[in-house]
Write an enzyme that holds these catalytic residues in place. Structure first.
Site, PDB file in Angstrom:
ATOM      1  CB  VAL A 128      17.397  30.399 -18.236  1.00 36.87           C
ATOM      2  CG1 VAL A 128      16.369  31.517 -18.204  1.00 36.87           C
ATOM      3  CG2 VAL A 128      18.013  30.296 -19.627  1.00 36.87           C
ATOM      4  N   GLY A 129      17.681  29.698 -15.091  1.00 37.16           N
ATOM      5  CA  GLY A 129      17.141  29.779 -13.737  1.00 37.16           C
ATOM      6  C   GLY A 129      18.014  30.598 -12.808  1.00 37.16           C
TER       7      GLY A 129
ATOM      8  CB  CYS B 186       8.247  16.965 -18.784  1.00 37.22           C
ATOM      9  SG  CYS B 186       7.905  18.095 -17.447  1.00 37.22           S
TER      10      CYS B 186
ATOM     11  CD  GLU C 278      10.443  21.234 -13.771  1.00 31.98           C
ATOM     12  OE1 GLU C 278      11.557  20.667 -13.862  1.00 31.98           O
ATOM     13  OE2 GLU C 278       9.646  21.319 -14.706  1.00 31.98           O
TER      14      GLU C 278
ATOM     15  N   GLY D  22      12.502  25.687 -16.942  1.00 26.64           N
ATOM     16  CA  GLY D  22      13.500  25.789 -17.996  1.00 26.64           C
ATOM     17  C   GLY D  22      14.839  25.246 -17.558  1.00 26.64           C
ATOM     18  CB  SER D  23      18.132  25.632 -19.061  1.00 30.96           C
ATOM     19  OG  SER D  23      18.368  27.025 -19.127  1.00 30.96           O
TER      20      SER D  23
END
Length: 595
Positions: free
Chosen positions: A279-280, A331, A297, A275-276
């Site tokens: 948020v990581g 991706c 990732e 994700g972003s």
């Protein structure tokens, strides 16, 4: 000569037997997955099921994950947003199942993979249609990013997975030559995965395959933007697990929002997040409370570098695919294009010609090259990035066209766009766009382009094109990223023996490959006697308790005997060590006692 003939005959017979064995099809049972929910919805009339996003309240407040087709805003249904208590209960169930599965054989695990592979191959269209409806991507993009990558991963695990999970013997060093040293790989327990929406099928199967094959259970929190497809794909996994007699609840798929994800992080033994960066970082902070390992990732802003000695038309087609793949739902997609100034004009003209032929539209309603953007209001962000670039001197070279788009879904589409005269002061060259935009910048030297490529907070991947493979490799080796492709783009995804991941704001840790498989394991170092029970560890007399007065002298000589750089010094030290071992020990700490 007579001695070698029998060996040659045996070797040839072995090769022939292996070949004949491969001709025998494996006994792989088929599974029946109920697809009535996803098929029945497809037969409903669009006009009666248009989704209108609520105003004045959020989905979180309703505790429902609303699902719709981004290409036409058709309503698909809803799933419950699980509470923290419900998440913890799912993890407990998965933990109980894992204790049973940890004892399963690799034969049983491989059969699970074969059943999945068999189903995927026979139901490619269904899997791709579900992904297309839930995320807006085309069928071709779904096949490339969902089906092929997943099949490749399964095939690699079938071929090499057991090999890399077996104990690995290591050298024992000079002082422990009488020992055997090895590394064992044990299941961690319950893996938690929080995955993004851009590849709903592969993003579920990728961590699930590694976790289950290494003896773990896994609980996967799917994106609120791809819950409809995720819950269907979960049925495929459940059916395959049941077919091999795996315990219930070994794999769980849960739906919800941030609260659901936070509860998962606090309950599992490892977290895999796709994700972003924002948020990581929150996941890392939450994982710190229980000190569990985290694989992140995150975003990407990959550099696509084109030197002056390439086949322009050939590379232009690859560049457009790299920029526009998956309807701009990249991706690790290329988002920064650097082209040598000697071929800049010819390259941008070749790109413009290709992009003009690209048409975006509802992917299942006609023959379109691009589908819809998955996220609501994402087109506004893309337009903002383009406008910022235009205000700072960039120009739109060309744009693709739209197909037949419904009135309610206009905001879900963004035309493929080529922008020239860009530079690094523009947000478009610094922020992750996640859209079908192709900014192209000039460079003059290899040193300059390496500096430009590294001028980013992201470090996921890069692609370098040159007529000299050596030159391309030298450039790629200087770019600070985790994935590099030489004269190609995204080929790393199809090499599932390779690890995948980035650096900087693109995250850390690796999934895929040996590294990703072993990252799902407790890595345990084990040392044992090599010739037990004939040779056992015995503490030398000078350092036994009570320690002899010459104990430290003994240690000095032992170190020199083992690690000295001169063989003669080593031999002299060894002789003294042996002499001390055969002598009667002097009284322990005698000097200090006499004082």
């Amino acid at each position: 000569m007579a001695f070698w003939w029998p060996l040659l005959v045996l070797a040839l017979a072995y090769v022939i037997c292996r070949f004949l064995f491969k001709l025998i099809p494996p006994n792989v049972p088929s599974i029946d997955v109920d697809a009535s929910d996803v098929l029945e919805d497809a037969n409903q009339t669009q006009e009666n099921y248009i989704y209108i996003p609520p105003r004045g309240r959020t989905q979180q407040a309703d505790r429902k994950v609303q699902c719709y087709e981004p290409a036409n805003m058709k309503y698909l249904g809803f799933y419950p947003a699980l509470t923290p208590a419900e998440v913890k209960e799912r993890v407990v169930q998965a933990r109980n199942a894992q204790k049973i599965w940890a004892k399963s054989s690799f034969k049983q695990r491989r059969q699970f993979l074969r059943i999945l592979l068999n189903y995927i191959i026979k139901h490619q269209q269904l899997i791709c249609e579900v992904s297309s409806r839930d995320t807006g991507k085309t069928m071709v993009d779904a096949s490339l990013g969902e089906i092929m990558t997943t099949c490749e991963k399964i095939t690699w695990l079938l071929s090499e997975g057991e090999r890399w999970l077996k104990p690995e013997y290591r050298s024992s060093g000079r002082s422990m030559i009488h020992k055997k040293s090895k590394v064992e790989f044990h299941p961690l327990g319950v893996i938690g995965a929080i995955v993004s929406w851009n590849y709903p099928f592969h993003n579920i199967f990728n961590p699930m395959l590694a976790a289950v094959f290494s003896g773990n259970s896994i609980v996967i929190k799917v994106s609120e933007h791809a819950s409809w497809s995720g819950c269907f794909y979960f049925q495929i996994i459940q059916s395959a697990l049941a077919a091999v007699g795996a315990p219930e609840n070994l794999v769980e798929v849960i739906t919800g929002f941030a609260e659901t994800g936070e509860a998962l992080v606090s309950s599992v033994d490892k977290v895999i997040f796709v994700g972003s960066p924002g948020v990581g970082k929150m996941i890392m902070r939450n994982a710190a409370d229980t000190l569990i390992p985290v694989t992140l990732e995150l975003g990407g802003k990959d550099a696509f570098i084109v030197c002056e000695d390439v086949d322009v038309d050939h590379v232009a087609h690859i560049a457009v695919r790299a920029a526009l793949q998956s309807s701009g739902q990249n991706c690790a997609g290329a988002e920064r294009f650097y082209v040598h100034r000697e071929i800049y004009s010819s390259f941008v003209n070749a790109v413009a010609k290709i992009v003009k032929s690209v048409t975006a539209g509802p992917p299942l309603a006609g023959k379109y090259d691009m589908g819809a953007l998955c996220l609501q209001e994402h087109s506004e962000k893309l337009e903002s990035l383009v406008n910022d670039a235009l205000e700072k001197g960039a120009e739109i070279l060309t744009r693709g066209s739209f197909g037949n788009i419904g009135e309610g879904a206009v905001d879900q589409f963004f035309p493929p766009t080529v922008i020239v005269n860009v530079n690094h002061t523009m947000k478009l060259m610094q922020e992750e766009a996640f859209g079908p935009i192709m900014p192209i910048m000039k460079f003059s030297t290899d040193e300059e382009v390496v500096k430009l490529a590294n001028d980013s907070k992201y470090g996921l991947g890069c692609a370098v094109f040159s007529g000299s493979q050596h030159r391309a490799k030298v450039i790629a080796s200087q770019i600070h990223c985790g994935v590099a492709a030489i004269n190609d783009f995204a080929s790393n995804y199809m090499c599932q023996s390779l690890p995948f991941g980035g650096v900087k704001d693109s995250g850390f840790g690796r999934f895929a490959g040996v590294e990703g498989l072993r990252a799902c394991c407790l890595v345990k170092s084990v040392v044992e006697d090599r010739w037990w029970p004939f040779i056992k560890t015995k503490i030398p007399k000078p350092i036994q308790y009570p320690v002899a007065g010459n104990g430290f002298e003994f240690q000095e000589l032992l170190v020199e005997a083992l690690y000295g750089l001169n063989i003669w010094d080593q031999l002299r030290a060894l002789v003294k060590v042996l002499k001390m071992l055969t002598e009667q020990n002097p009284p322990a700490n005698s000097n200090r006692r006499n004082d």
